[in-house]
Design an enzyme around this catalytic site. Structure first.
Site, PDB file in Angstrom:
ATOM      1  N   LYS A 258     -65.190 106.954  38.352  1.00 49.07           N
ATOM      2  CA  LYS A 258     -64.846 108.298  37.870  1.00 49.07           C
ATOM      3  C   LYS A 258     -63.998 108.244  36.617  1.00 49.07           C
ATOM      4  O   LYS A 258     -64.190 109.026  35.689  1.00 49.07           O
ATOM      5  CB  LYS A 258     -64.118 109.060  38.988  1.00 49.07           C
ATOM      6  CG  LYS A 258     -63.681 110.463  38.622  1.00 49.07           C
ATOM      7  CD  LYS A 258     -63.011 111.143  39.800  1.00 49.07           C
ATOM      8  CE  LYS A 258     -62.430 112.489  39.424  1.00 49.07           C
ATOM      9  NZ  LYS A 258     -63.447 113.481  39.065  1.00 49.07           N
TER      10      LYS A 258
ATOM     11  N   LYS B 223     -58.522 110.196  30.194  1.00 49.24           N
ATOM     12  CA  LYS B 223     -59.528 111.150  30.645  1.00 49.24           C
ATOM     13  C   LYS B 223     -59.161 112.559  30.203  1.00 49.24           C
ATOM     14  O   LYS B 223     -60.002 113.310  29.683  1.00 49.24           O
ATOM     15  CB  LYS B 223     -59.663 111.108  32.162  1.00 49.24           C
ATOM     16  CG  LYS B 223     -60.688 112.116  32.715  1.00 49.24           C
ATOM     17  CD  LYS B 223     -60.660 112.189  34.223  1.00 49.24           C
ATOM     18  CE  LYS B 223     -59.440 112.936  34.720  1.00 49.24           C
ATOM     19  NZ  LYS B 223     -59.525 113.273  36.158  1.00 49.24           N
ATOM     20  N   SER B 224     -57.907 112.944  30.391  1.00 46.87           N
ATOM     21  CA  SER B 224     -57.459 114.300  30.057  1.00 46.87           C
ATOM     22  C   SER B 224     -57.610 114.579  28.566  1.00 46.87           C
ATOM     23  O   SER B 224     -58.062 115.654  28.162  1.00 46.87           O
ATOM     24  CB  SER B 224     -55.996 114.485  30.470  1.00 46.87           C
ATOM     25  OG  SER B 224     -55.830 114.303  31.853  1.00 46.87           O
TER      26      SER B 224
ATOM     27  N   SER C  72     -53.119 123.276  36.331  1.00 46.56           N
ATOM     28  CA  SER C  72     -52.894 123.674  34.945  1.00 46.56           C
ATOM     29  C   SER C  72     -54.206 123.740  34.172  1.00 46.56           C
ATOM     30  O   SER C  72     -54.255 124.298  33.069  1.00 46.56           O
ATOM     31  CB  SER C  72     -51.948 122.684  34.263  1.00 46.56           C
ATOM     32  OG  SER C  72     -52.532 121.390  34.198  1.00 46.56           O
ATOM     33  N   GLN C  73     -55.291 123.189  34.745  1.00 42.31           N
ATOM     34  CA  GLN C  73     -56.578 123.198  34.043  1.00 42.31           C
ATOM     35  C   GLN C  73     -57.114 124.608  33.852  1.00 42.31           C
ATOM     36  O   GLN C  73     -57.871 124.858  32.916  1.00 42.31           O
ATOM     37  CB  GLN C  73     -57.594 122.336  34.796  1.00 42.31           C
ATOM     38  CG  GLN C  73     -57.295 120.847  34.708  1.00 42.31           C
ATOM     39  CD  GLN C  73     -58.234 120.006  35.544  1.00 42.31           C
ATOM     40  OE1 GLN C  73     -59.097 120.534  36.238  1.00 42.31           O
ATOM     41  NE2 GLN C  73     -58.059 118.701  35.493  1.00 42.31           N
TER      42      GLN C  73
ATOM     43  N   ASP D 219     -50.362 113.471  39.596  1.00 43.27           N
ATOM     44  CA  ASP D 219     -51.452 112.497  39.689  1.00 43.27           C
ATOM     45  C   ASP D 219     -50.938 111.092  39.981  1.00 43.27           C
ATOM     46  O   ASP D 219     -51.695 110.233  40.435  1.00 43.27           O
ATOM     47  CB  ASP D 219     -52.279 112.479  38.396  1.00 43.27           C
ATOM     48  CG  ASP D 219     -53.378 113.531  38.405  1.00 43.27           C
ATOM     49  OD1 ASP D 219     -53.611 114.161  39.470  1.00 43.27           O
ATOM     50  OD2 ASP D 219     -54.011 113.733  37.352  1.00 43.27           O
TER      51      ASP D 219
ATOM     52  N   ARG E 265     -63.290 122.151  45.586  1.00 40.75           N
ATOM     53  CA  ARG E 265     -62.069 122.378  44.817  1.00 40.75           C
ATOM     54  C   ARG E 265     -62.075 123.776  44.200  1.00 40.75           C
ATOM     55  O   ARG E 265     -63.100 124.247  43.701  1.00 40.75           O
ATOM     56  CB  ARG E 265     -61.903 121.296  43.744  1.00 40.75           C
ATOM     57  CG  ARG E 265     -61.806 119.908  44.349  1.00 40.75           C
ATOM     58  CD  ARG E 265     -61.653 118.830  43.317  1.00 40.75           C
ATOM     59  NE  ARG E 265     -60.376 118.920  42.607  1.00 40.75           N
ATOM     60  CZ  ARG E 265     -60.001 118.054  41.667  1.00 40.75           C
ATOM     61  NH1 ARG E 265     -60.801 117.064  41.323  1.00 40.75           N
ATOM     62  NH2 ARG E 265     -58.829 118.195  41.070  1.00 40.75           N
TER      63      ARG E 265
ATOM     64  N   SER F 229     -47.940 121.117  36.867  1.00 41.24           N
ATOM     65  CA  SER F 229     -48.346 120.071  35.913  1.00 41.24           C
ATOM     66  C   SER F 229     -48.210 120.541  34.477  1.00 41.24           C
ATOM     67  O   SER F 229     -49.109 120.354  33.642  1.00 41.24           O
ATOM     68  CB  SER F 229     -49.789 119.612  36.200  1.00 41.24           C
ATOM     69  OG  SER F 229     -49.909 119.122  37.518  1.00 41.24           O
TER      70      SER F 229
END
Length: 407
Positions: free
Chosen positions: A392, A10-11, A156-157, A295, A109, A182
């Site tokens: 998801k 996904k990342s 970290s996003q 995660d 979030r 992360s």
């Protein structure tokens, strides 16, 4: 020995979609993850005026270094954190007004450090509810660039979103980071940017991103290491052996480090050039720091009762601001199973026990479901109040996991 084919990361898929959109020309993504999160990201790109063609096994994206191909759009980010954090940054590179919203779960979030940074760069960001949260609007005439300071201690996003935006600015970006969680996910971003022709310079806590857009390419998505953790954990607690191809010594994803945690607790681990194998052994207790691979904290928590001694997981505060408060969710569900658990601000300690069957409160979190599915291998009768939320990231999880367990 069983071999398990894991869907794409996904990342990596999310970053590749952004980089493809930022490149001049067409990029082909090979074996992208097809899930609710990534489909939502692709739909967001379409709404922003990018060309996206999805076929089995390959997605083609028509890039635009000048930003979105429309001067206004409404984007619904679903439950996807990467969608909700990356696409407003991508929109900032364009010209116009772009509206973003997300699910109730994603609205909770935080985005604050990212929205603050975009404002510092001259982008008008209006939050229509709580500041630093969706829904929000981005009004922009492009981003000149310059220097910005960022707190990435919750995710970290935020840093990744700015790094990906950097090549689309007029002068490039200089990002000073005051805190970072992360960190391996940032290494994924930097490595992928190199594959798309962008070399980021790093000196300590400062990242320098050059302008000039990205280079279109053909890019293969590696298997998802976070998803692989459930199968590695399953082998660890059943005494079986599992091999995941496509994840080896050259893997981009830091979450492959989960197998090192299993090894520390007694499992046998072999990381080869292009595959990783875990063989189950009796697990001991111990203390592990999972800040960089948080995660996979629920994965370890879910199998910790089967260890011979207490398992303490530390430095995972950021798991409290994921799809749910994962520290509390893990503790709640372990107690439902009759397991002795203690928690603090950023840690959880699980004592050995014999879990009993119970219904797992998923809180709509895919990782809670997949983690406690592993517990179910040794505790028949475990059920879930929302098993379908795995869509998801891995819509076919239950079938794939049952097929592995039945081998």
């Amino acid at each position: 020995m069983s071999v398990v084919e894991i869907p794409g990361s996904k990342s990596v898929t999310a970053r590749a979609l952004f980089l493809a959109a930022a490149a001049e020309g067409d990029t082909t993504l090979v074996r992208p993850l097809v899930s609710d999160d990534t489909e939502g990201f692709a739909e967001g790109l379409l709404a922003l005026g990018y060309e996206v063609a999805r076929e089995a096994g390959e997605w083609r994206i028509g890039g635009r270094p000048q930003g979105p191909g429309v001067d206004g759009a409404r984007v619904f980010c679903r439950d996807g954190a990467t969608t909700a954090r990356f696409l407003p940054a991508l929109a900032a590179a364009g010209r116009g007004t772009f509206h973003f919203d997300a699910s109730a779960q994603m609205r909770r979030r935080p985005l604050g450090p990212l929205t603050t940074a975009l404002r510092e760069l001259g982008v008008e960001v209006e939050c229509h509810g709580a500041d630093g949260h969706h829904p929000l609007s981005v009004r922009t005439v492009g981003v000149k660039g310059g220097e910005v300071t960022l707190d990435a201690g919750l995710s970290s996003q935020y840093l990744t979103a700015l790094l990906l935006l950097g090549p689309l600015t007029e002068d490039g970006l200089r990002i000073r980071v005051t805190d970072l969680v992360s960190a391996p996910y940032v290494e994924i971003t930097l490595a992928m940017m190199r594959s798309f022709g962008v070399e980021v310079e790093r000196e300590g806590d400062v990242f320098r991103v050059p302008p000039g857009g990205c280079t279109a390419t053909r890019y293969a998505i590696e298997p998802d290491a976070s998803t692989a953790s459930y199968f590695f954990a399953a082998a660890a607690v059943t005494g079986r052996r599992v091999t995941v191809p496509g994840l080896g010594k050259g893997a981009l994803q830091g979450d492959l480090g989960f197998v090192e945690v299993l090894e520390q607790l007694g499992a046998e681990v072999e990381i080869g050039a292009d595959a990783t194998t875990v063989t189950g052994r009796t697990l001991s207790g111990g203390t592990v720091n999972m800040r960089d691979i948080s995660d996979t904290m629920p994965t370890l928590a879910a199998i910790a009762p089967f260890a011979s001694g207490p398992v303490r997981i530390e430095d995972v505060y950021n798991t409290r601001v994921k799809e749910c408060d994962r520290l509390d969710a893990c503790a709640e569900n372990l107690r439902r199973l009759g397991v002795d658990v203690r928690t603090g601000r950023d840690w959880i300690e699980i004592r050995p026990g014999a879990p009993r069957a119970a219904e797992i409160a998923t809180h709509g979190d895919h990782r809670i479901v997949m983690s406690f599915a592993v517990t179910g291998l040794r505790t028949p009768g475990i059920t879930f109040d929302d098993p379908g939320c795995v869509r998801k990231t891995f819509p076919g999880f239950h079938d794939a996991f049952a097929a592995w367990a039945g081998q």
